[in-house]
Design a protein around this motif. Structure first.
Motif, PDB file in Angstrom:
ATOM      1  N   ASP A   1       0.833  -1.209   0.000  1.00  0.00           N
ATOM      2  CA  ASP A   1       0.000   0.000   0.000  1.00  0.00           C
ATOM      3  C   ASP A   1       0.863   1.252   0.000  1.00  0.00           C
ATOM      4  O   ASP A   1       0.552   2.238  -0.681  1.00  0.00           O
ATOM      5  N   ASP A   2       1.944   1.241   0.776  1.00  0.00           N
ATOM      6  CA  ASP A   2       2.854   2.388   0.776  1.00  0.00           C
ATOM      7  C   ASP A   2       3.411   2.623  -0.630  1.00  0.00           C
ATOM      8  O   ASP A   2       3.505   3.767  -1.094  1.00  0.00           O
ATOM      9  N   TYR A   3       3.763   1.540  -1.293  1.00  0.00           N
ATOM     10  CA  TYR A   3       4.308   1.624  -2.649  1.00  0.00           C
ATOM     11  C   TYR A   3       3.288   2.263  -3.593  1.00  0.00           C
ATOM     12  O   TYR A   3       3.627   3.157  -4.390  1.00  0.00           O
ATOM     13  N   LYS A   4       2.030   1.843  -3.482  1.00  0.00           N
ATOM     14  CA  LYS A   4       0.995   2.370  -4.381  1.00  0.00           C
ATOM     15  C   LYS A   4       0.726   3.853  -4.129  1.00  0.00           C
ATOM     16  O   LYS A   4       0.369   4.584  -5.059  1.00  0.00           O
ATOM     17  N   ARG A   5       0.892   4.292  -2.897  1.00  0.00           N
ATOM     18  CA  ARG A   5       0.679   5.717  -2.610  1.00  0.00           C
ATOM     19  C   ARG A   5       1.827   6.571  -3.133  1.00  0.00           C
ATOM     20  O   ARG A   5       1.618   7.700  -3.589  1.00  0.00           O
ATOM     21  N   LEU A   6       3.045   6.058  -3.042  1.00  0.00           N
ATOM     22  CA  LEU A   6       4.223   6.880  -3.317  1.00  0.00           C
ATOM     23  C   LEU A   6       4.738   6.777  -4.758  1.00  0.00           C
ATOM     24  O   LEU A   6       5.275   7.744  -5.293  1.00  0.00           O
ATOM     25  N   LYS A   7       4.562   5.627  -5.393  1.00  0.00           N
ATOM     26  CA  LYS A   7       5.112   5.434  -6.732  1.00  0.00           C
ATOM     27  C   LYS A   7       4.574   6.442  -7.750  1.00  0.00           C
ATOM     28  O   LYS A   7       5.365   7.048  -8.506  1.00  0.00           O
ATOM     29  N   PRO A   8       3.257   6.679  -7.818  1.00  0.00           N
ATOM     30  CA  PRO A   8       2.760   7.645  -8.814  1.00  0.00           C
ATOM     31  C   PRO A   8       3.261   9.059  -8.580  1.00  0.00           C
ATOM     32  O   PRO A   8       3.239   9.885  -9.500  1.00  0.00           O
ATOM     33  N   LEU A   9       3.713   9.357  -7.363  1.00  0.00           N
ATOM     34  CA  LEU A   9       4.218  10.696  -7.056  1.00  0.00           C
ATOM     35  C   LEU A   9       5.717  10.822  -7.277  1.00  0.00           C
ATOM     36  O   LEU A   9       6.306  11.869  -7.001  1.00  0.00           O
ATOM     37  N   GLY A  10       6.329   9.753  -7.765  1.00  0.00           N
ATOM     38  CA  GLY A  10       7.774   9.780  -7.984  1.00  0.00           C
ATOM     39  C   GLY A  10       8.565   9.677  -6.700  1.00  0.00           C
ATOM     40  O   GLY A  10       9.719  10.140  -6.639  1.00  0.00           O
ATOM     41  N   LEU A  11       7.984   9.050  -5.673  1.00  0.00           N
ATOM     42  CA  LEU A  11       8.642   8.963  -4.373  1.00  0.00           C
ATOM     43  C   LEU A  11       9.119   7.545  -4.052  1.00  0.00           C
ATOM     44  O   LEU A  11       9.300   7.198  -2.883  1.00  0.00           O
ATOM     45  N   VAL A  12       9.313   6.737  -5.088  1.00  0.00           N
ATOM     46  CA  VAL A  12       9.966   5.438  -4.927  1.00  0.00           C
ATOM     47  C   VAL A  12      11.259   5.471  -5.734  1.00  0.00           C
ATOM     48  O   VAL A  12      11.239   5.735  -6.945  1.00  0.00           O
ATOM     49  N   VAL A  13      12.372   5.242  -5.079  1.00  0.00           N
ATOM     50  CA  VAL A  13      13.695   5.355  -5.692  1.00  0.00           C
ATOM     51  C   VAL A  13      14.305   3.968  -5.842  1.00  0.00           C
ATOM     52  O   VAL A  13      14.211   3.141  -4.927  1.00  0.00           O
ATOM     53  N   ASN A  14      14.917   3.722  -6.991  1.00  0.00           N
ATOM     54  CA  ASN A  14      15.641   2.463  -7.211  1.00  0.00           C
ATOM     55  C   ASN A  14      17.132   2.775  -7.346  1.00  0.00           C
ATOM     56  O   ASN A  14      17.594   3.217  -8.400  1.00  0.00           O
ATOM     57  N   PRO A  15      17.921   2.541  -6.281  1.00  0.00           N
ATOM     58  CA  PRO A  15      19.355   2.827  -6.362  1.00  0.00           C
ATOM     59  C   PRO A  15      20.134   1.762  -7.116  1.00  0.00           C
ATOM     60  O   PRO A  15      21.341   1.923  -7.358  1.00  0.00           O
ATOM     61  N   ASN A  16      19.442   0.650  -7.451  1.00  0.00           N
ATOM     62  CA  ASN A  16      20.055  -0.417  -8.251  1.00  0.00           C
ATOM     63  C   ASN A  16      21.328  -0.946  -7.594  1.00  0.00           C
ATOM     64  O   ASN A  16      22.385  -1.060  -8.223  1.00  0.00           O
ATOM     65  N   ILE A  17      21.216  -1.302  -6.330  1.00  0.00           N
ATOM     66  CA  ILE A  17      22.343  -1.891  -5.603  1.00  0.00           C
ATOM     67  C   ILE A  17      22.268  -3.402  -5.718  1.00  0.00           C
ATOM     68  O   ILE A  17      21.253  -4.014  -5.387  1.00  0.00           O
ATOM     69  N   HIS A  18      23.331  -4.003  -6.209  1.00  0.00           N
ATOM     70  CA  HIS A  18      23.410  -5.464  -6.338  1.00  0.00           C
ATOM     71  C   HIS A  18      24.840  -5.870  -5.983  1.00  0.00           C
ATOM     72  O   HIS A  18      25.767  -5.631  -6.749  1.00  0.00           O
ATOM     73  N   ILE A  19      25.025  -6.479  -4.817  1.00  0.00           N
ATOM     74  CA  ILE A  19      26.363  -6.841  -4.328  1.00  0.00           C
ATOM     75  C   ILE A  19      26.390  -8.336  -4.032  1.00  0.00           C
ATOM     76  O   ILE A  19      25.492  -8.868  -3.386  1.00  0.00           O
ATOM     77  N   GLU A  20      27.444  -9.003  -4.513  1.00  0.00           N
ATOM     78  CA  GLU A  20      27.624 -10.418  -4.200  1.00  0.00           C
ATOM     79  C   GLU A  20      29.016 -10.625  -3.627  1.00  0.00           C
ATOM     80  O   GLU A  20      30.009 -10.139  -4.168  1.00  0.00           O
ATOM     81  N   ASP A  21      29.084 -11.324  -2.503  1.00  0.00           N
ATOM     82  CA  ASP A  21      30.358 -11.626  -1.865  1.00  0.00           C
ATOM     83  C   ASP A  21      30.269 -13.025  -1.268  1.00  0.00           C
ATOM     84  O   ASP A  21      29.402 -13.297  -0.439  1.00  0.00           O
ATOM     85  N   GLN A  22      31.158 -13.911  -1.726  1.00  0.00           N
ATOM     86  CA  GLN A  22      31.204 -15.297  -1.262  1.00  0.00           C
ATOM     87  C   GLN A  22      29.880 -16.024  -1.485  1.00  0.00           C
ATOM     88  O   GLN A  22      29.503 -16.912  -0.733  1.00  0.00           O
ATOM     89  N   GLY A  23      29.156 -15.605  -2.500  1.00  0.00           N
ATOM     90  CA  GLY A  23      27.880 -16.226  -2.811  1.00  0.00           C
ATOM     91  C   GLY A  23      26.705 -15.616  -2.089  1.00  0.00           C
ATOM     92  O   GLY A  23      25.552 -15.950  -2.379  1.00  0.00           O
ATOM     93  N   TYR A  24      26.947 -14.705  -1.155  1.00  0.00           N
ATOM     94  CA  TYR A  24      25.875 -14.018  -0.430  1.00  0.00           C
ATOM     95  C   TYR A  24      25.550 -12.717  -1.151  1.00  0.00           C
ATOM     96  O   TYR A  24      26.438 -11.898  -1.411  1.00  0.00           O
ATOM     97  N   THR A  25      24.258 -12.529  -1.488  1.00  0.00           N
ATOM     98  CA  THR A  25      23.853 -11.424  -2.360  1.00  0.00           C
ATOM     99  C   THR A  25      22.947 -10.444  -1.625  1.00  0.00           C
ATOM    100  O   THR A  25      22.033 -10.845  -0.898  1.00  0.00           O
ATOM    101  N   LEU A  26      23.220  -9.158  -1.831  1.00  0.00           N
ATOM    102  CA  LEU A  26      22.385  -8.082  -1.313  1.00  0.00           C
ATOM    103  C   LEU A  26      21.833  -7.273  -2.473  1.00  0.00           C
ATOM    104  O   LEU A  26      22.580  -6.866  -3.373  1.00  0.00           O
ATOM    105  N   LYS A  27      20.506  -7.038  -2.466  1.00  0.00           N
ATOM    106  CA  LYS A  27      19.876  -6.212  -3.500  1.00  0.00           C
ATOM    107  C   LYS A  27      19.032  -5.140  -2.841  1.00  0.00           C
ATOM    108  O   LYS A  27      18.304  -5.398  -1.881  1.00  0.00           O
ATOM    109  N   ILE A  28      19.142  -3.903  -3.357  1.00  0.00           N
ATOM    110  CA  ILE A  28      18.287  -2.794  -2.925  1.00  0.00           C
ATOM    111  C   ILE A  28      17.695  -2.178  -4.182  1.00  0.00           C
ATOM    112  O   ILE A  28      18.406  -1.590  -4.996  1.00  0.00           O
TER     113      ILE A  28
END
Length: 536
Positions: free
Chosen positions: A113-140
């Motif tokens: 619901d938060d996403y639906k309220r904020l996305k049309p207003l341009g208030l959802v940001v995608n920093p495109n973070i994708h990190i992998e170390d020793q097979g452990y992956t973090l995505k933002i």
């Protein structure tokens, strides 16, 4: 204070969130729970009914459990629909959320619901973070932004592809600063439960927000949790160290422009000495936030327990007269409705005259975000107050002269006694089973159930100064009175180890650990507005 007039919405709100369940509502709940086993809960419940009424009392025991669960609780309101005749309690005249696609990882969480309220207003940001170390992956990939909060959603996976959650110890290693490295946001609690695969890091922004903030993460320590080691043939906790460092910037200009801020100067001091000072109301597309400072006068400060600021809870309701909305918020009580985001900033408490900053942000799903008038009504508060009282017991007189004393939430009367033969009990301090006889003091009480579970510590002392542990047991029936007090029948104070050879006189020392205070008289009409920028 008289609340706004009844209407259907307020009636359902009271059914679901008042201190006790309505009889008809409870019956409907019982029908839904007829096949649910409550034995394990009953085993843990101090309030056990008499064996002579086993079959009926088993159901009554479930009702009593419902009383405890519903003591302010939103659990049924959120997760159970008892029937079409009982509508959910929602904000009035709220525009429907836009029908837009939601990322799969957010779809089945409250963040959708938060996403639906904020996305049309341009208030959802995608920093495109994708990190992998020793097979452990973090995505933002989704950061939800408004003038009040920034919510960073992260996804973590292990080398085998399974999701990794519970990064809680690492929360303090994410920082939101200005370009000079000065902190501009503090960690805030998102009270909503989530069954999604994402981790949430919620931050509340300070008053002075730069046009651009820097988000920097220094995540590195992962607790994988318990796993079976086939070599040692035992379960072990596994820790992994990775390099999940990241940094990205967020433009805050739009978020700041799509908000309404109103300073406030409303102050109230309770008779016991708790001071509340409202400082500001912030409206955003994703919620309404009330800021206030909390402090204690010298008298109350001398009586409260350690870490009172972590345990203090405000109990209040909101009234919106124009739509007859009535919303009850009961602090952090089990299953109670809470504000969506809650902040406790204790950084200034150590100073002379120090205050704790308290912020509550209400979800638009429950409090109409564009309501012109919102009235805040303080119903009470909870704060740990240490207070010792001594109760003198003379077994030779108790039947002719019952012992009566005031309890923080009611009155207690002890009018009889008996002795229990030696029974096998577990001694927590010694970590072993022991056989010991007990003195049982019998009586009644008009009080609230929660008191017996949380509010006091009891110990009995004989003429020689020997201490004995005391247990409280009892049962309750019927509906509470207007103050939410139940008559506790078959009240029993079991004094372990005290038997006939110990004499006829003893002292019960009561240490009250936490108290609810309702002697308050404060209501505030929160600031209104002329227009909301996100609606233009």
């Amino acid at each position: 204070m008289k609340p706004i007039p009844n209407d259907e919405d307020r009636l359902w709100e009271q059914h679901l969130f008042r201190e006790e369940p309505d009889a008809d509502f409870t019956l409907q709940v019982m029908k839904k729970l007829v096949d649910v086993s409550m034995d394990s809960e009953a085993d843990r419940n101090l309030f056990v009914k008499k064996a002579s009424r086993t079959h009926w009392m088993r159901r009554m025991g479930v009702t009593a459990a419902a009383v405890v669960i519903l003591a302010g609780g939103a659990w049924f309101a959120r997760d159970y629909k008892i029937g079409p005749e009982q509508p959910a309690v929602n904000a009035v005249n709220n525009p429907p959320l836009p029908n837009i696609p939601v990322p799969e990882e957010l779809k089945y969480s409250y963040l959708a619901d938060d996403y639906k309220r904020l996305k049309p207003l341009g208030l959802v940001v995608n920093p495109n973070i994708h990190i992998e170390d020793q097979g452990y992956t973090l995505k933002i990939e989704d950061v939800l932004v408004d003038r009040s909060q920034i919510v960073i959603t992260t996804q973590q996976t292990m080398p085998d592809g399974l999701n990794l959650t519970a990064l809680t110890p690492e929360m303090g290693r994410i920082h939101i600063t200005d370009d000079q490295g000065r902190q501009v946001a503090s960690l805030v609690r998102d009270t909503r439960s989530s069954n999604s695969t994402v981790e949430r890091f919620a931050f509340q922004l300070h008053d002075n927000i730069p046009d651009e903030v820097v988000v920097r993460g220094e995540l590195g320590h992962l607790n994988i949790g318990s796993y079976y080691n086939f070599e040692t043939k035992s379960y072990e906790d596994k820790d992994v160290t990775v390099d999940w460092s990241f940094q990205f910037n967020i433009d805050m200009t739009k978020a700041k422009s799509l908000a309404v801020e109103a300073p406030m100067n409303n102050t109230y001091t309770t008779p016991e000495g708790l001071k509340l000072d409202m400082t500001q109301l912030v409206r955003t597309p994703n919620g309404t936030r009330l800021d206030m400072n909390v402090s204690l006068n010298d008298q109350l400060s001398a009586k409260v327990g350690e870490d009172w600021e972590e345990q203090m809870e405000l109990l209040y309701h909101l009234e919106i007269p124009e739509t007859n909305e009535y919303r009850v918020f009961n602090g952090s009580r089990s299953n109670a409705r809470q504000a969506k985001f809650r902040l406790r900033d204790t950084s200034q408490l150590s100073l002379d005259g120090g205050q704790m900053r308290l912020s509550e942000t209400w979800d638009p799903a429950f409090v109409t975000v564009d309501a012109k008038k919102i009235r805040f009504v303080l119903d009470g508060y909870t704060i740990p107050v240490k207070e010792e009282k001594l109760i003198e017991v003379d077994l030779e007189q108790i039947r002719s002269k019952p012992i009566q004393y005031d309890d923080p939430d009611g009155k207690i009367a002890l009018h009889d006694y008996s002795f229990e033969a030696a029974q096998e009990t577990y001694n927590l301090s010694k970590g072993q089973l022991e056989k010991e006889s007990s003195l049982v003091l019998e009586g009644t009480s008009s009080t609230t159930i929660k008191h017996f579970n949380y509010n006091e510590h009891l110990v009995a002392i004989d003429d020689q100064g020997t201490e004995y542990p005391v247990e409280l047991m009892g049962s309750s029936t019927g509906q509470p009175n207007s103050k939410g007090e139940y008559t506790i029948e078959d009240l029993r104070l079991i004094i372990r180890g005290f038997y006939k050879n110990k004499g006829t006189k003893l002292t019960i020392k009561r240490t009250v650990l936490k108290q609810d205070f309702s002697d308050v008289d404060w209501e505030v009409d929160l600031p209104t507005y002329t227009s909301l920028p996100w609606q233009k």
